[in-house]
Design a protein around this motif. Sequence first.
Motif, PDB file in Angstrom:
ATOM      1  N   ASP A 199       0.869  -1.182   0.000  1.00  0.00           N
ATOM      2  CA  ASP A 199       0.000   0.000   0.000  1.00  0.00           C
ATOM      3  C   ASP A 199       0.905   1.232   0.000  1.00  0.00           C
ATOM      4  OD1 ASP A 199      -1.579   2.142   0.764  1.00  0.00           O
ATOM      5  OD2 ASP A 199      -2.590   1.074   2.392  1.00  0.00           O
ATOM      6  N   GLU A 200       0.960   1.903  -1.144  1.00  0.00           N
ATOM      7  CA  GLU A 200       1.893   3.031  -1.314  1.00  0.00           C
ATOM      8  C   GLU A 200       1.155   4.313  -1.675  1.00  0.00           C
ATOM      9  OE1 GLU A 200       5.208   1.871  -3.849  1.00  0.00           O
ATOM     10  OE2 GLU A 200       5.320  -0.115  -2.914  1.00  0.00           O
ATOM     11  N   VAL A 201      -0.031   4.478  -1.087  1.00  0.00           N
ATOM     12  CA  VAL A 201      -0.863   5.614  -1.497  1.00  0.00           C
ATOM     13  C   VAL A 201      -0.239   6.972  -1.158  1.00  0.00           C
ATOM     14  CG1 VAL A 201      -2.994   4.287  -1.393  1.00  0.00           C
ATOM     15  CG2 VAL A 201      -2.298   5.601   0.599  1.00  0.00           C
ATOM     16  N   TYR A 202       0.680   6.996  -0.188  1.00  0.00           N
ATOM     17  CA  TYR A 202       1.332   8.269   0.156  1.00  0.00           C
ATOM     18  C   TYR A 202       2.711   8.374  -0.497  1.00  0.00           C
ATOM     19  CZ  TYR A 202      -2.449   8.222   3.538  1.00  0.00           C
ATOM     20  OH  TYR A 202      -3.692   8.175   4.114  1.00  0.00           O
ATOM     21  N   GLU A 203       2.883   7.713  -1.641  1.00  0.00           N
ATOM     22  CA  GLU A 203       4.199   7.623  -2.301  1.00  0.00           C
ATOM     23  C   GLU A 203       4.891   8.974  -2.465  1.00  0.00           C
ATOM     24  OE1 GLU A 203       4.079   6.712  -6.588  1.00  0.00           O
ATOM     25  OE2 GLU A 203       2.022   7.465  -6.671  1.00  0.00           O
ATOM     26  N   ALA A 227       1.335  -3.447  -6.126  1.00  0.00           N
ATOM     27  CA  ALA A 227       1.538  -2.140  -5.489  1.00  0.00           C
ATOM     28  C   ALA A 227       0.302  -1.293  -5.758  1.00  0.00           C
ATOM     29  CB  ALA A 227       2.789  -1.465  -6.047  1.00  0.00           C
ATOM     30  N   VAL A 228      -0.129  -0.588  -4.721  1.00  0.00           N
ATOM     31  CA  VAL A 228      -1.417   0.117  -4.782  1.00  0.00           C
ATOM     32  C   VAL A 228      -1.209   1.613  -4.581  1.00  0.00           C
ATOM     33  CG1 VAL A 228      -3.613   0.334  -3.573  1.00  0.00           C
ATOM     34  CG2 VAL A 228      -2.644  -1.934  -3.987  1.00  0.00           C
ATOM     35  N   PHE A 229      -1.858   2.411  -5.441  1.00  0.00           N
ATOM     36  CA  PHE A 229      -1.673   3.871  -5.441  1.00  0.00           C
ATOM     37  C   PHE A 229      -3.033   4.572  -5.485  1.00  0.00           C
ATOM     38  CE2 PHE A 229       1.943   1.786  -7.400  1.00  0.00           C
ATOM     39  CZ  PHE A 229       3.021   2.348  -6.734  1.00  0.00           C
ATOM     40  N   SER A 230      -3.003   5.892  -5.246  1.00  0.00           N
ATOM     41  CA  SER A 230      -4.267   6.619  -5.099  1.00  0.00           C
ATOM     42  C   SER A 230      -4.208   8.010  -5.709  1.00  0.00           C
ATOM     43  CB  SER A 230      -4.570   6.755  -3.602  1.00  0.00           C
ATOM     44  OG  SER A 230      -5.459   7.812  -3.358  1.00  0.00           O
ATOM     45  N   PHE A 231      -5.111   8.296  -6.645  1.00  0.00           N
ATOM     46  CA  PHE A 231      -5.207   9.673  -7.149  1.00  0.00           C
ATOM     47  C   PHE A 231      -5.868  10.594  -6.136  1.00  0.00           C
ATOM     48  CE2 PHE A 231      -4.672   7.698 -11.413  1.00  0.00           C
ATOM     49  CZ  PHE A 231      -3.537   8.410 -11.759  1.00  0.00           C
ATOM     50  N   GLY A 232      -6.725  10.044  -5.296  1.00  0.00           N
ATOM     51  CA  GLY A 232      -7.360  10.868  -4.264  1.00  0.00           C
ATOM     52  C   GLY A 232      -6.318  11.569  -3.418  1.00  0.00           C
ATOM     53  N   LEU A 240     -12.576  11.517  -5.092  1.00  0.00           N
ATOM     54  CA  LEU A 240     -12.518  10.917  -6.438  1.00  0.00           C
ATOM     55  C   LEU A 240     -12.735   9.414  -6.381  1.00  0.00           C
ATOM     56  CD1 LEU A 240      -9.348  12.612  -7.985  1.00  0.00           C
ATOM     57  CD2 LEU A 240     -11.713  12.939  -8.732  1.00  0.00           C
ATOM     58  N   ARG A 241     -12.156   8.789  -5.359  1.00  0.00           N
ATOM     59  CA  ARG A 241     -12.190   7.335  -5.211  1.00  0.00           C
ATOM     60  C   ARG A 241     -11.623   6.654  -6.462  1.00  0.00           C
ATOM     61  NH1 ARG A 241     -11.192   6.315  -1.523  1.00  0.00           N
ATOM     62  NH2 ARG A 241     -12.157   4.291  -1.187  1.00  0.00           N
ATOM     63  N   ILE A 242     -10.488   7.103  -6.889  1.00  0.00           N
ATOM     64  CA  ILE A 242      -9.833   6.443  -8.015  1.00  0.00           C
ATOM     65  C   ILE A 242      -8.398   6.117  -7.631  1.00  0.00           C
ATOM     66  CG2 ILE A 242      -9.085   6.625 -10.434  1.00  0.00           C
ATOM     67  CD1 ILE A 242     -11.652   7.863 -11.060  1.00  0.00           C
ATOM     68  N   GLY A 243      -8.102   4.833  -7.695  1.00  0.00           N
ATOM     69  CA  GLY A 243      -6.761   4.356  -7.414  1.00  0.00           C
ATOM     70  C   GLY A 243      -6.346   3.386  -8.494  1.00  0.00           C
TER      71      GLY A 243
END
Length: 392
Positions: A199-203, A227-232, A240-243
């Motif tokens: 989980d790398e949403v704060y990359e 690996a998981v990322f987040s446009f939000g 947006l709820r888009i990852g």
Amino acid sequence: MSWLGRSKLPDVGTTIFTVMSRRAQQLGAINLGQGFPDYEIDPLLVELVARAMRDGHNQYAPMEGLPTLRERIAAKLAASYGLQFDPQSEITVTLGATEAIYSGIQAVAGPGDEVIAFDPAYDAYEPAVRLAGARCIRLPLLAPQFRYDWDQVRAALSERTRLILINSPHNPACTVATTQDLQTLAELIRGRDITVLSDEVYEHMVFDGRRHASVLAHPELRLRSLAVFSFGKTLHATGLRIGYGVAPAALTTELRKVHQFNTFSIAHPLQQAIADYLRERPGTGGDLPAFFQAKRERLRAALDGGGLHLPPAQGTFFQLLDFAAIAPPGDVEFAERLLTEAGVASIPLSPFYAEPPPLSCVRLCIAKRDATLDAAAERLAAFAHRLARAGA
Ligand code: GLN
């Protein structure tokens, strides 16, 4: 009928984020709890969403994500990590990072399997593991630095271990994994049938000159990781709820089997708008370290000392507030007092533990206007002062 009697998640309540946001609203408190910005997003994105709808991008998007968006994601990954990914077979657009995590877990783990997660663990992990029929093994990160204890991981590995969930930059600990951590992990699972979900949403939110260590940049881990990322997060727009998930083709195939029956496909106009946005703003994310580091410093300058300690966050858009000098351990109680007596909502860390130790810190969200941070700091400092005086 007794749904509760047969609940699949009998011990799960409403998430701490929702509870705290609701109560903050009811009490008129400043909400530094749930992680979301309170400032305006880039007007260009607003315009591009409107344009996408006007241009007719309003019917189902392709199940795996809009091709143009996946191509721009590949370009973004190349810019960030110097690596090439195939948008056709390795990138999947999901309903926020949470869906990528959920679908990824369902795709990989099942009855009889064990999944390792590290406490404090983001609250969405274990329920997804249990709904997959697998068992979640929770290993604590070593306080107060919240580092991995790799010997403990080695001891926990078994033939049943199917998946390891890691998270960096880490929510809620605000730490980052090092390339050495990733190397040790790679060595531990070498030759075993174990997938890594990272989980790398704060990359993009790493501070003090650090660089984000992605599993994608590790040659061995890359071959066995989602690996998981987040446009939000990256676009300051959590609504947006888009990852998206990035994984080798064979793992992506399995991810999409679940994704297509979970959410099927993701909001078409939003995907179009984000693809257009990435074309207009190719450096997206690059300004986030400076942006959030300034917020972190602003809050720390106003609060650190006087009984409160703010160990500088290494990453994320959060900051821990350590209250050990002015109150006994008990983060849930302290968060309650901050809410009702200081008028500031925070997030305690206990809900992220299978077995919470005595904790003396709460999490604050720094993705707020400077005026919000200043007002919260004033309330927190006054409260700390009252507590310190009462204790003296
Ligand atoms: N990721 C957000 C946080 O950590 C919470 C999202 C949610 O409310 N589920 O604050």
